[in-house]
Design a protein around this motif. Sequence first.
Motif, mmCIF file in Angstrom:
data_model
loop_
_atom_site.group_PDB
_atom_site.id
_atom_site.type_symbol
_atom_site.label_atom_id
_atom_site.label_comp_id
_atom_site.label_asym_id
_atom_site.label_seq_id
_atom_site.Cartn_x
_atom_site.Cartn_y
_atom_site.Cartn_z
ATOM 1 N N THR A 277 0.930 -1.221 0.065
ATOM 2 C CA THR A 277 0.038 -0.127 -0.017
ATOM 3 C C THR A 277 1.014 1.237 -0.114
ATOM 4 O OG1 THR A 277 -1.566 -1.322 1.226
ATOM 5 C CG2 THR A 277 -1.672 1.317 1.244
ATOM 6 N N ILE A 278 1.743 1.321 0.931
ATOM 7 C CA ILE A 278 2.652 2.407 1.082
ATOM 8 C C ILE A 278 3.499 2.751 -0.286
ATOM 9 C CG2 ILE A 278 4.811 3.479 2.372
ATOM 10 C CD1 ILE A 278 3.980 1.540 4.530
ATOM 11 N N MET A 279 3.967 1.563 -1.099
ATOM 12 C CA MET A 279 4.584 1.816 -2.146
ATOM 13 C C MET A 279 3.803 2.211 -3.407
ATOM 14 S SD MET A 279 6.676 -1.146 -4.421
ATOM 15 C CE MET A 279 5.228 -1.900 -5.286
ATOM 16 N N MET A 280 2.595 2.028 -3.294
ATOM 17 C CA MET A 280 1.557 2.279 -4.374
ATOM 18 C C MET A 280 1.276 3.747 -4.321
ATOM 19 S SD MET A 280 -0.851 -0.744 -5.334
ATOM 20 C CE MET A 280 -1.322 -1.294 -3.860
ATOM 21 N N VAL A 281 1.208 4.205 -3.081
ATOM 22 C CA VAL A 281 0.796 5.580 -3.005
ATOM 23 C C VAL A 281 1.884 6.492 -3.182
ATOM 24 C CG1 VAL A 281 0.285 7.294 -0.827
ATOM 25 C CG2 VAL A 281 -0.883 4.939 -1.167
ATOM 26 N N ASP A 282 3.072 6.009 -2.542
ATOM 27 C CA ASP A 282 4.403 6.819 -2.799
ATOM 28 C C ASP A 282 4.894 6.844 -4.284
ATOM 29 O OD1 ASP A 282 4.576 7.470 -0.343
ATOM 30 O OD2 ASP A 282 6.337 6.228 0.141
ATOM 31 N N LYS A 283 4.498 5.912 -4.910
ATOM 32 C CA LYS A 283 5.028 5.799 -6.652
ATOM 33 C C LYS A 283 4.023 6.100 -7.651
ATOM 34 C CE LYS A 283 9.209 2.528 -6.191
ATOM 35 N NZ LYS A 283 9.820 3.732 -6.939
ATOM 36 N N GLY A 284 2.579 6.674 -6.825
ATOM 37 C CA GLY A 284 1.895 6.954 -7.989
ATOM 38 C C GLY A 284 1.311 5.843 -8.633
ATOM 39 N N THR A 285 1.255 4.625 -8.263
ATOM 40 C CA THR A 285 0.903 3.516 -9.137
ATOM 41 C C THR A 285 -0.137 3.414 -9.837
ATOM 42 O OG1 THR A 285 2.583 2.061 -7.636
ATOM 43 C CG2 THR A 285 1.181 0.931 -9.143
ATOM 44 N N LEU A 286 -1.369 4.103 -9.000
ATOM 45 C CA LEU A 286 -2.675 4.045 -9.574
ATOM 46 C C LEU A 286 -2.663 4.902 -10.672
ATOM 47 C CD1 LEU A 286 -4.689 3.954 -6.190
ATOM 48 C CD2 LEU A 286 -4.175 2.136 -7.704
ATOM 49 N N GLU A 287 -2.076 6.232 -10.422
ATOM 50 C CA GLU A 287 -2.194 7.214 -11.707
ATOM 51 C C GLU A 287 -1.469 6.464 -13.007
ATOM 52 O OE1 GLU A 287 -1.216 7.841 -8.718
ATOM 53 O OE2 GLU A 287 -2.818 8.977 -7.839
ATOM 54 N N ALA A 288 -0.402 5.611 -12.770
ATOM 55 C CA ALA A 288 0.271 5.173 -13.726
ATOM 56 C C ALA A 288 -0.447 3.978 -14.407
ATOM 57 C CB ALA A 288 1.855 4.803 -13.495
ATOM 58 N N PHE A 289 -0.919 3.480 -13.845
ATOM 59 C CA PHE A 289 -1.928 2.236 -14.247
ATOM 60 C C PHE A 289 -3.339 2.460 -14.175
ATOM 61 C CE2 PHE A 289 2.128 0.349 -13.062
ATOM 62 C CZ PHE A 289 2.536 -0.064 -14.235
ATOM 63 N N ARG A 290 -4.166 3.372 -15.181
ATOM 64 C CA ARG A 290 -5.370 3.928 -14.877
ATOM 65 C C ARG A 290 -6.358 2.965 -14.645
ATOM 66 N NH1 ARG A 290 -7.408 6.159 -20.832
ATOM 67 N NH2 ARG A 290 -8.891 7.004 -19.179
ATOM 68 N N PHE A 291 -6.339 1.656 -15.126
ATOM 69 C CA PHE A 291 -7.506 0.613 -14.790
ATOM 70 C C PHE A 291 -6.944 -0.302 -13.670
ATOM 71 C CE2 PHE A 291 -7.618 1.071 -19.726
ATOM 72 C CZ PHE A 291 -8.670 1.981 -19.739
ATOM 73 N N MET A 292 -6.140 -0.014 -13.002
ATOM 74 C CA MET A 292 -5.566 -0.905 -11.927
ATOM 75 C C MET A 292 -6.547 -0.766 -10.849
ATOM 76 S SD MET A 292 -2.045 -1.220 -9.777
ATOM 77 C CE MET A 292 -1.794 -2.218 -8.622
ATOM 78 N N GLU A 293 -7.207 0.389 -10.505
ATOM 79 C CA GLU A 293 -8.279 0.610 -9.644
ATOM 80 C C GLU A 293 -9.322 -0.200 -10.012
ATOM 81 O OE1 GLU A 293 -10.653 4.324 -7.639
ATOM 82 O OE2 GLU A 293 -8.849 4.624 -8.913
ATOM 83 N N HIS A 294 -9.793 -0.019 -11.103
ATOM 84 C CA HIS A 294 -11.028 -0.932 -11.761
ATOM 85 C C HIS A 294 -10.966 -2.477 -11.163
ATOM 86 C CE1 HIS A 294 -11.054 2.790 -13.778
ATOM 87 N NE2 HIS A 294 -12.231 2.880 -14.250
ATOM 88 N N GLY A 295 -9.638 -2.885 -11.910
ATOM 89 C CA GLY A 295 -9.492 -4.366 -11.632
ATOM 90 C C GLY A 295 -9.549 -4.579 -10.042
ATOM 91 N N ALA A 296 -9.115 -3.788 -9.231
ATOM 92 C CA ALA A 296 -9.380 -4.121 -7.812
ATOM 93 C C ALA A 296 -10.433 -4.079 -7.319
ATOM 94 C CB ALA A 296 -8.305 -3.191 -6.846
#
Length: 341
Positions: A277-296
């Motif tokens: 969770t920390i890594m995804m927030v710090d690295k902006g993973t959800l912004e980089a992978f726009r459909f990742m949130e949908h998949g979750a």
Amino acid sequence: MSNIKYFKSSFIVTFLGLILGAFVGYYYKGTPAGAMEALFICAVLVVLEVSISFDNAVVNATVLKDMTPAWQHRFLTWGMLIAVFGMRLVFPLVIVAVVASLNPWEALVMAATEPDRYAQIMTSVHHEVAAFGGAFLMLVALKYFFDVEKDVHWIRVIERPLARMGRLNAVEVGLTLLFIYLMSNYVGADERMGFTFAGIAGILTFLGVEAVGTFLQAPEATVKDIHKASAGMFLYLEVLDASFSFDGVIGAFAVTNNLFIFAIGLGIGAMFVRSLTIMMVDKGTLEAFRFMEHGAFYAVWALAIIMFVGTVVHIPEVITGLVGAAFIGLSIWDSRRKHAQ
């Protein structure tokens, strides 16, 4: 910086946890082979927890990125203690204490001295626990898809109609109630009442958490109001984490009936979920992978359905983990593909 830095604390906890797990195994079996067996079971539980809860990390990140740094830190510290000791140790004890009309100490003594009986009592309330967690998680997923303001869609043929249906007030609550009613027809007659009440309790808990969050979100964006809103998000994330953990907690008893090994393995897994969770927030993973949130959120929806269906037929935990991983993996792949076009 290397991604390893995000997992330093998890690796430390893993090292200490596995040593403690081996000690517990040696204490109960009295042989080095018993210690190695406990070590292996802890490792299996870590994999089980991470595989089932990876979508939890993604959903946590979607909420955590909007919280203040102070409340982010509280979630990753206080929230970690609640997740590990509360849901993986205290929660099973409370269930057994309530079902068997014991006090918490007596439940702990039973777990230490009569693990088979303890596990039997714990799994006897699987229907109620699954209905509660399934109802809460289903509302989490449906609220995401029934959002009229949602303008980014991954699977458009599904998500566009659902977003339009969001104009209907409380449509997600009505559908969840309908699903609980339909599933209640397939559980045993002796379990139907408890199953139904537990599902309704899950709905009421979700609505209660939503109400608190709405109350704390004031229209003026002052520093005080932002902290209040973050406090509401903290509460939401804690209940969400609890709901995610229900399936893993029940499923873990198929691996071991020793509460202490159980808590160590799932606790280590929960630590890795926090690190993700920390890594995804710090690295902006959800912004980089726009459909990742949908998949979750598709994975959350699938987990809710699996929890309900699992009260009627046994669904192996590996299936639960693979379904969630498939949704998130496909969403990441499609995000990269669309980005490259």
